[in-house]
Enzyme design. Structure first.
Site, mmCIF file in Angstrom:
data_model
loop_
_atom_site.group_PDB
_atom_site.id
_atom_site.type_symbol
_atom_site.label_atom_id
_atom_site.label_comp_id
_atom_site.label_asym_id
_atom_site.label_seq_id
_atom_site.Cartn_x
_atom_site.Cartn_y
_atom_site.Cartn_z
ATOM 1 N N ASN A 24 -86.451 74.976 2.273
ATOM 2 C CA ASN A 24 -85.678 76.101 2.804
ATOM 3 C C ASN A 24 -86.393 77.384 2.386
ATOM 4 O OD1 ASN A 24 -83.826 78.089 3.396
ATOM 5 N ND2 ASN A 24 -82.262 77.395 1.942
ATOM 6 N N HIS B 240 -74.932 76.900 3.225
ATOM 7 C CA HIS B 240 -75.672 77.198 1.988
ATOM 8 C C HIS B 240 -74.837 78.161 1.138
ATOM 9 C CE1 HIS B 240 -78.722 78.622 -0.772
ATOM 10 N NE2 HIS B 240 -79.409 77.546 -0.454
ATOM 11 N N SER C 152 -83.643 74.457 -8.029
ATOM 12 C CA SER C 152 -84.766 74.482 -8.981
ATOM 13 C C SER C 152 -85.563 73.182 -9.024
ATOM 14 C CB SER C 152 -84.281 74.858 -10.382
ATOM 15 O OG SER C 152 -83.769 76.187 -10.376
ATOM 16 N N LYS D 126 -85.649 80.345 3.142
ATOM 17 C CA LYS D 126 -84.727 81.482 3.040
ATOM 18 C C LYS D 126 -85.328 82.678 3.796
ATOM 19 C CE LYS D 126 -82.954 79.405 -1.116
ATOM 20 N NZ LYS D 126 -82.304 79.551 -2.409
ATOM 21 N N GLY E 1 -82.495 78.822 -7.840
ATOM 22 C CA GLY E 1 -83.386 79.936 -8.179
ATOM 23 C C GLY E 1 -83.343 80.363 -9.635
ATOM 24 N N GLU F 203 -75.606 80.685 -0.411
ATOM 25 C CA GLU F 203 -75.903 82.107 -0.142
ATOM 26 C C GLU F 203 -75.140 82.596 1.095
ATOM 27 O OE1 GLU F 203 -80.149 81.608 -0.242
ATOM 28 O OE2 GLU F 203 -79.994 81.173 -2.386
ATOM 29 N N GLU G 158 -76.015 71.254 -3.985
ATOM 30 C CA GLU G 158 -76.747 72.336 -4.622
ATOM 31 C C GLU G 158 -75.812 73.068 -5.589
ATOM 32 O OE1 GLU G 158 -80.403 73.510 -2.072
ATOM 33 O OE2 GLU G 158 -78.751 74.806 -1.528
HETATM 34 P P1 13P Z 1 -84.544 76.884 -5.364
HETATM 35 O O1 13P Z 1 -85.324 75.597 -5.152
HETATM 36 O O2 13P Z 1 -85.403 78.106 -5.228
HETATM 37 O O3 13P Z 1 -83.742 76.828 -6.615
HETATM 38 O O4 13P Z 1 -83.502 76.988 -4.154
HETATM 39 C C1 13P Z 1 -82.713 75.898 -3.827
HETATM 40 C C2 13P Z 1 -82.037 76.158 -2.545
HETATM 41 O O5 13P Z 1 -81.155 77.014 -2.466
HETATM 42 C C3 13P Z 1 -82.456 75.381 -1.373
HETATM 43 O O6 13P Z 1 -81.573 75.523 -0.320
#
Ligand code: 13P
Length: 253
Positions: A14, A100, A215, A16, A176, A102, A170
């Site tokens: 992803n 997600h 992560s 983003k 992150g 976010e 997640e």
């Molecule tokens: P990270 O791998 O950067 O922690 O992000 C995970 C994520 O949100 C994938 O959708």
């Protein structure tokens, strides 16, 4: 069959809100690297919508697939700035990430919104990757499993099948941050999700992929992917560089 053990894993990236045209070199590099790597997983990259067609172009002839990061519930209409699942499919996407954390946080998306978006993906003929996961406060308050139960009940649309639905666990606090749950915590969450999917989807629940995200890096992928009922990874930061992403894909060699 032991539930989940015969499921072909999926490693998904992803991106983003990262990447302009120059970034297309990464999937091109990845496709080149993949020629010498025999892995037992499917591979997907989800760039921003602006790059789907370009990324699809450089992946021609490779087995890496391309997906979108979100979609609107409607097929078309007066929704300035939104993109429908049909449009993603038309651009070459085979999957779309919905729900997600976010999106849930920044755009106040509810479980009902997420279910409507997943239904839209099914309508358009693409696979919905439905994200769920607890916040740090919820984990500290011992609410992880109940949060997952209610997100599954609310976010998975009726008629979801293993062939058109992927669930991504997640934990919000692991995204992150460099923090990850222990393998035992991942196994506990994924096994709970499997049980809930069996209830929600019947037999299809036992065949549905459950990805872990938060992560994931080349250095921890093998361990995280070894946990019970983990059928792949949803990778953020480490999917942006082909050299890192291949390191995660290699967990499935
Ligand atoms: P990270 O791998 O950067 O922690 O992000 C995970 C994520 O949100 C994938 O959708």
């Amino acid at each position: 069959m032991t539930e989940g053990t015969t499921i072909k894993p999926l490693v998904a990236g992803n991106w983003k809100m990262n990447g302009t045209t120059a970034m297309v070199r990464e999937p091109r590099l990845l496709a080149g690297m993949m020629r010498d790597v025999k892995t037992k997983c499917d591979i997907l990259v989800c760039p921003p919508a602006t790059l789907i067609r370009r990324v699809k172009g450089v992946l021609k002839g490779s087995r890496i697939r391309v997906g979108g990061q979100d979609c609107h519930a409607a097929a078309s209409g007066a929704h300035t700035g939104d993109i429908s699942a049909e449009m993603l499919k038309d651009s070459g996407a085979t999957h779309v990430i919905v729900g997600h954390s976010e999106r849930r946080t920044n755009h106040k998306e509810t479980d009902a919104t997420v279910a409507a978006k997943a239904k839209a993906a099914h309508r358009a003929g693409i696979i919905a990757i439905i994200c769920i996961g607890e916040t740090l406060d919820e984990r500290k308050g011992d609410k992880t499993l109940s949060v997952l139960t209610s997100q599954i009940k609310g976010s998975i649309p009726e008629g979801a099948m293993a062939s058109n639905t992927v669930v991504a666990y997640e934990p919000v606090w692991a995204i992150g941050t460099g923090l990850t749950p222990t393998t035992a915590e991942v196994a506990e969450a994924h096994t709970h999700i499997r049980t809930e999917l069996n209830k929600a989807m019947g037999e299809e629940g036992g065949k549905t992929r459950i990805l872990y995200g938060g992560s994931v890096k080349p250095s921890n992928a093998t361990e995280l992917m070894s946990a019970a009922n983990v059928n792949g990874a949803l990778v953020g930061g480490a999917s942006l560089k082909a050299a890192d992403f291949i390191g995660i894909i290699k967990a499935y060699m």
